[in-house]
Motif scaffolding. Sequence first.
Motif, mmCIF file in Angstrom:
data_model
loop_
_atom_site.group_PDB
_atom_site.id
_atom_site.type_symbol
_atom_site.label_atom_id
_atom_site.label_comp_id
_atom_site.label_asym_id
_atom_site.label_seq_id
_atom_site.Cartn_x
_atom_site.Cartn_y
_atom_site.Cartn_z
ATOM 1 N N LEU A 38 0.850 -1.192 0.000
ATOM 2 C CA LEU A 38 0.000 0.000 0.000
ATOM 3 C C LEU A 38 0.883 1.238 0.000
ATOM 4 C CD1 LEU A 38 -2.741 1.485 0.338
ATOM 5 C CD2 LEU A 38 -2.404 1.278 2.827
ATOM 6 N N ILE A 39 0.591 2.163 -0.899
ATOM 7 C CA ILE A 39 1.199 3.491 -0.850
ATOM 8 C C ILE A 39 0.129 4.455 -0.377
ATOM 9 C CG2 ILE A 39 2.237 5.378 -2.157
ATOM 10 C CD1 ILE A 39 3.557 3.343 -3.950
ATOM 11 N N LEU A 40 0.319 4.961 0.831
ATOM 12 C CA LEU A 40 -0.577 5.950 1.438
ATOM 13 C C LEU A 40 0.087 7.314 1.316
ATOM 14 C CD1 LEU A 40 -2.944 6.863 3.310
ATOM 15 C CD2 LEU A 40 -1.482 6.217 5.248
ATOM 16 N N PHE A 41 -0.619 8.261 0.701
ATOM 17 C CA PHE A 41 0.009 9.563 0.477
ATOM 18 C C PHE A 41 -0.959 10.689 0.810
ATOM 19 C CE2 PHE A 41 -1.948 8.153 -3.409
ATOM 20 C CZ PHE A 41 -2.544 9.276 -3.954
ATOM 21 N N SER A 42 -0.414 11.754 1.361
ATOM 22 C CA SER A 42 -1.230 12.900 1.753
ATOM 23 C C SER A 42 -0.934 14.095 0.861
ATOM 24 C CB SER A 42 -0.957 13.271 3.212
ATOM 25 O OG SER A 42 0.408 13.576 3.411
ATOM 26 N N HIS A 43 -1.907 14.985 0.771
ATOM 27 C CA HIS A 43 -1.717 16.235 0.041
ATOM 28 C C HIS A 43 -2.319 17.367 0.866
ATOM 29 C CE1 HIS A 43 -5.735 14.866 -1.238
ATOM 30 N NE2 HIS A 43 -6.018 16.136 -1.478
ATOM 31 N N PRO A 44 -1.821 18.593 0.708
ATOM 32 C CA PRO A 44 -2.274 19.705 1.550
ATOM 33 C C PRO A 44 -3.754 20.032 1.420
ATOM 34 C CG PRO A 44 -0.158 20.226 0.566
ATOM 35 C CD PRO A 44 -0.638 18.965 -0.092
ATOM 36 N N ALA A 45 -4.280 20.047 0.194
ATOM 37 C CA ALA A 45 -5.678 20.457 0.031
ATOM 38 C C ALA A 45 -6.192 20.071 -1.341
ATOM 39 C CB ALA A 45 -5.823 21.968 0.232
ATOM 40 N N ASP A 46 -7.495 19.836 -1.430
ATOM 41 C CA ASP A 46 -8.148 19.620 -2.720
ATOM 42 C C ASP A 46 -8.158 20.930 -3.519
ATOM 43 O OD1 ASP A 46 -8.660 17.107 -1.707
ATOM 44 O OD2 ASP A 46 -10.794 17.482 -1.330
ATOM 45 N N PHE A 47 -8.360 20.811 -4.810
ATOM 46 C CA PHE A 47 -8.476 21.974 -5.702
ATOM 47 C C PHE A 47 -7.245 22.878 -5.624
ATOM 48 C CE2 PHE A 47 -12.930 20.736 -5.089
ATOM 49 C CZ PHE A 47 -13.372 20.704 -6.400
ATOM 50 N N THR A 48 -6.070 22.279 -5.525
ATOM 51 C CA THR A 48 -4.819 23.043 -5.589
ATOM 52 C C THR A 48 -4.008 22.505 -6.764
ATOM 53 O OG1 THR A 48 -3.815 21.550 -3.971
ATOM 54 C CG2 THR A 48 -4.747 23.606 -3.139
ATOM 55 N N PRO A 49 -3.260 23.367 -7.456
ATOM 56 C CA PRO A 49 -2.639 22.954 -8.711
ATOM 57 C C PRO A 49 -1.561 21.883 -8.573
ATOM 58 C CG PRO A 49 -1.987 25.198 -8.119
ATOM 59 C CD PRO A 49 -3.103 24.814 -7.208
ATOM 60 N N VAL A 50 -0.660 21.999 -7.576
ATOM 61 C CA VAL A 50 0.393 20.996 -7.441
ATOM 62 C C VAL A 50 -0.213 19.633 -7.126
ATOM 63 C CG1 VAL A 50 2.456 20.302 -6.170
ATOM 64 C CG2 VAL A 50 2.117 22.703 -6.764
ATOM 65 N N CYS A 51 -1.172 19.615 -6.203
ATOM 66 C CA CYS A 51 -1.825 18.354 -5.841
ATOM 67 C C CYS A 51 -2.549 17.735 -7.033
ATOM 68 C CB CYS A 51 -2.814 18.583 -4.703
ATOM 69 S SG CYS A 51 -2.055 19.180 -3.180
ATOM 70 N N THR A 52 -3.133 18.579 -7.857
ATOM 71 C CA THR A 52 -3.832 18.077 -9.041
ATOM 72 C C THR A 52 -2.858 17.346 -9.963
ATOM 73 O OG1 THR A 52 -5.489 19.835 -8.929
ATOM 74 C CG2 THR A 52 -5.199 18.733 -11.046
ATOM 75 N N THR A 53 -1.673 17.916 -10.171
ATOM 76 C CA THR A 53 -0.690 17.231 -11.034
ATOM 77 C C THR A 53 -0.250 15.910 -10.421
ATOM 78 O OG1 THR A 53 1.261 18.352 -10.056
ATOM 79 C CG2 THR A 53 0.157 19.446 -11.903
ATOM 80 N N GLU A 54 -0.124 15.878 -9.101
ATOM 81 C CA GLU A 54 0.288 14.632 -8.444
ATOM 82 C C GLU A 54 -0.784 13.555 -8.576
ATOM 83 O OE1 GLU A 54 3.336 15.852 -4.926
ATOM 84 O OE2 GLU A 54 1.203 16.023 -4.456
ATOM 85 N N PHE A 55 -2.038 13.941 -8.389
ATOM 86 C CA PHE A 55 -3.106 12.956 -8.502
ATOM 87 C C PHE A 55 -3.213 12.418 -9.921
ATOM 88 C CE2 PHE A 55 -4.088 13.398 -4.285
ATOM 89 C CZ PHE A 55 -5.248 12.741 -3.913
#
Length: 214
Positions: A38-55
Motif C-alpha cells: 500500500l502506498i498511502l500519500f497525503s496532500h495539503p488540500a483539494d483543488f490546488t494545482p500541485v496536488c492536481t498534477t500529483e493525482f
Amino acid sequence: MENAAQFSFPRLNEPAPAFNVRTTHGERSLADYRGKWLILFSHPADFTPVCTTEFIGFANAAPKFAEMNCELLGLSIDSLFSHLAWTRNIKEKFGVDIPFPIIEDIKMDVARAYGMVHPGAADTQAVRATFFIDPNGVLRAMVYYPMSNGRSIDEFVRLLQALQASDEHGVATPENWCPGKDVIVSPPKTTEAADKRATEGYNTVDWYFSTRSL
C-alpha cells in the motif's frame, strides 16, 4: 505552540498505524490491504494545482502499481464531498479518472498518527508525505516533500521495485537502481568470510563491496 506530543511519527520496520476511515470508495481500514503493498500519500488540500498534477500522475501510474500488487490511497484534511467534487473536476477538466480512494480526515486522526502534520509547515494541512506499507502491514519507507514542490511518481515506482527486489532476493540496491541493473551483495560479517569474498564469484571491488546480477 502546540505540544509536540500531539504529533506522532511512525518508524520504519514497525507496524503502520491502524486506521478505519471513510473514503471516496467507501469504508476502508489498513487491514483491508493485508497481503498487498500500500502506498498511502497525503496532500495539503483539494483543488490546488500541485496536488492536481500529483493525482494525475498517481492515476496514470496506477496500472503499473497494480502489476506490482500495490494499492494507492490518498488523504487530505478535506471533506468527502470536497474529494468527490475535486475528482469529478479532474475528470472534466483533464480527462483523467482517479481510480483510487481518498480518505476524509477532517479530524486529522490519520494525519496525526502518521506524522503528516508538521507545525512548521502548517497546523491545519498535511504535508506531501508518502508511506510504503508492505503486505504484512509494516512501514517500509517514508518520503516527505514540501508543500511547494510536487513528488516524482516515477521515483515511487522505482523505490517499490527496489523494495520488492530486496525482499525477494535478500540484497541491497545501489543509487538509482532499476530492474536489470546489478544489486549489492551483503558485506561479510566475519574475518573468515571477508577472506573468502573475492573467490565467491561476485563482481568484487573490495571485501565489503560486491555486486551481482539477479
